[in-house]
Enzyme design. Structure first.
Site: not given
Length: 475
Positions: A111, A147, A178, A180, A239, A243, A285, A287, A295
């Site tokens: 999609t 999704t 879901f 990864q 979903k 995200n 977290l 950076a 996605c």
């Protein structure tokens, strides 16, 4: 309702259903054999289901039937070959065969973002559902896994009603994925939750039977897999909401990196300190260069577009800033490159002509060969546009990168990429790069300068080896 399984409490009764095919357990198909569909098809065969994967691409199907996985995903190739040999798994380009085979048909097509806006392109969903519905000859359950914007399941229900014989009673459900990349096999076999959107007890029973292999594996390993049974809209929103939250968390710490850069702080220490707060947590977290892939970027844009259509655009206005923060990290690398190479950054950007830059990483994250919307590849292209001679190395993504951005120079190894480089940019946090010896690399380069765009290197170690080091959000 949320149903933890297994649990010490009696499990709510889910009506047992007999698969329309007459098989002892549902026979499942996966329409679309890209990253999503191929992974699910292979893993469900591993769980003991009879599985048929369908795609319109004959080359892809031929490779899968020959035991070749079209993507790089750790552990998937071995599972493919094992289940092909066991006879539980096969792949086909024949939609009539697919319709005849399956009791539960999972829609796993792409999609992508529409060419004319931020919304999702649902043409692949429409084509697969319409084609499947026209060839069904008995009752079946069509389950969306792609999704999609909220409201898509109801639309799919209309497509099925229009294109399948009314007397069959074909039903629709939704069960988001879901996965990864880099961890997809475990995410299918050992998910942290299963969400299903259903409208009938029959659909609920069929989906439970289609997931029973997952629950049985969890029981043998003494784990718990929460099962959330809900309505269509909530299942679709789960979903995109997940995200959007992850994208926001990543952009938040990158916004803090921007503040640290002007205030003299260290974003890695800041992230560690706030991550100890259990309300915040330390995951996502890190950076750096920001998020990419197939996605998060397109999903948060499609979410904004759909909210606008529904009259709730104001609620998601913050996602626009999330997107902008993410994209700014790419140009920040260009700034650091110019700084290290003593080139002025003018209104049109820096002039990096006459410099050679090594780019380590092309994929959007490690342990995958996926370069779709990869920040690393985008930065490499920006460096080349600024006039630099850019040499790229990635452990898995070179072939895909070369197809996506052919004008860059690609090298077979890290040593070849960094040889005679005036600057090294680490843009994907592969273990090969994290663990590289800065002293050894220092003997190959023309200048010991490094931009650590993922904050994955030991800055002290590199500095002691004589490198001029720059990390994003670090002094």
């Amino acid at each position: 309702m949320t149903i933890p399984y297994p649990n010490t409490q009696p499990m709510p009764v889910i009506a047992a259903v007999t698969p329309p095919s007459g098989a002892s357990r549902p026979r499942v198909t996966f329409l679309g054999t890209g990253y999503l569909g191929a992974t699910y098809a292979i893993c469900y065969a591993e769980l003991g289901y009879e599985v048929l994967g369908y795609d319109v691409d004959p080359d892809k199907i031929a490779k899968l039937n020959a035991g070749e996985v079209p993507i790089h995903e750790p552990g998937l190739d071995e599972l493919l070959r094992r289940n092909l040999a066991a006879g539980r798994l096969r792949f086909s380009t024949d939609i009539a065969e697919t319709a005849d085979f399956g009791d539960v048909h999972f829609i796993c097509v792409g999609t992508p973002q529409r060419a004319d806006g931020m919304g999702a392109d649902l043409s692949y969903v429409e084509a697969s559902v319409t084609s499947l519905a026209q060839h069904l000859t008995r009752k079946a359950l069509i389950v969306g896994k792609s999704t999609v914007p909220v409201g898509t399941a109801d639309w799919v229900e209309q497509l099925v009603s229009k294109h399948s014989p009314a007397d069959l009673g074909v039903e629709v459900a939704w069960s988001p994925e879901f996965l990864q990349e880099g961890f997809a096999v475990d995410d299918v076999l050992r998910p942290n939750r299963i969400v299903v959107g259903v409208k009938s007890e029959w659909a609920n029973g069929m989906l439970y039977a289609a997931h029973k292999g997952v629950f049985d594996l969890a029981a043998t390993e003494d784990r718990e897999v929460p099962l959330v049974v809900t309505d269509f809209a909530t299942a679709e929103l789960v979903k995109v909401a997940a995200n959007a939250f992850l994208a926001t968390k990543i952009s938040f710490i990158n916004a803090m990196a921007e503040v640290c850069e002007v205030a003299g702080g260290d974003v890695t220490q800041l992230a560690r300190a706030i991550g100890y707060d259990p309300r915040i947590g330390n995951r996502f977290l890190q950076a750096g260069l920001g998020f990419g892939g197939a996605c998060l970027p397109k999903d948060i844009r499609a979410f904004q577009a759909r909210a606008q259509e529904l009259g709730a655009g104001e609620a998601l206005r913050f996602l626009h800033e999330v997107d902008l923060i993410n994209l700014r990290r790419r140009t920040r690398v260009l700034h650091l490159a110019a700084e290290l190479l003593n080139r002025r950054y003018g209104p049109a950007g820096p002039d990096l002509s006459g410099t050679r830059i090594a780019v380590l990483g092309a994929t959007f994250k490690p342990n995958t060969d996926d370069v779709r919307d990869a920040p690393a590849l985008a930065v490499a292209a920006l460096l080349r546009k600024a006039g630099a001679d850019v040499h790229v190395y990635d452990p898995q993504g070179i072939d895909n990168a070369r197809r996506a951005v052919p004008e860059l120079t690609y090298e077979p190894g890290m040593a070849e990429a960094v040889t005679d480089a005036d600057l090294v940019c680490v843009l994907t946090e592969w273990a090969d790069f994290r663990n590289a010896d800065p002293t050894v690399l220092g003997e190959l380069v023309a200048g010991r300068r490094v931009v650590d765009a993922r904050n994955c290197l030991d800055s002290t170690l590199w500095t002691q080896a004589g490198w001029e080091y720059r990390g994003l959000g670090r002094p």
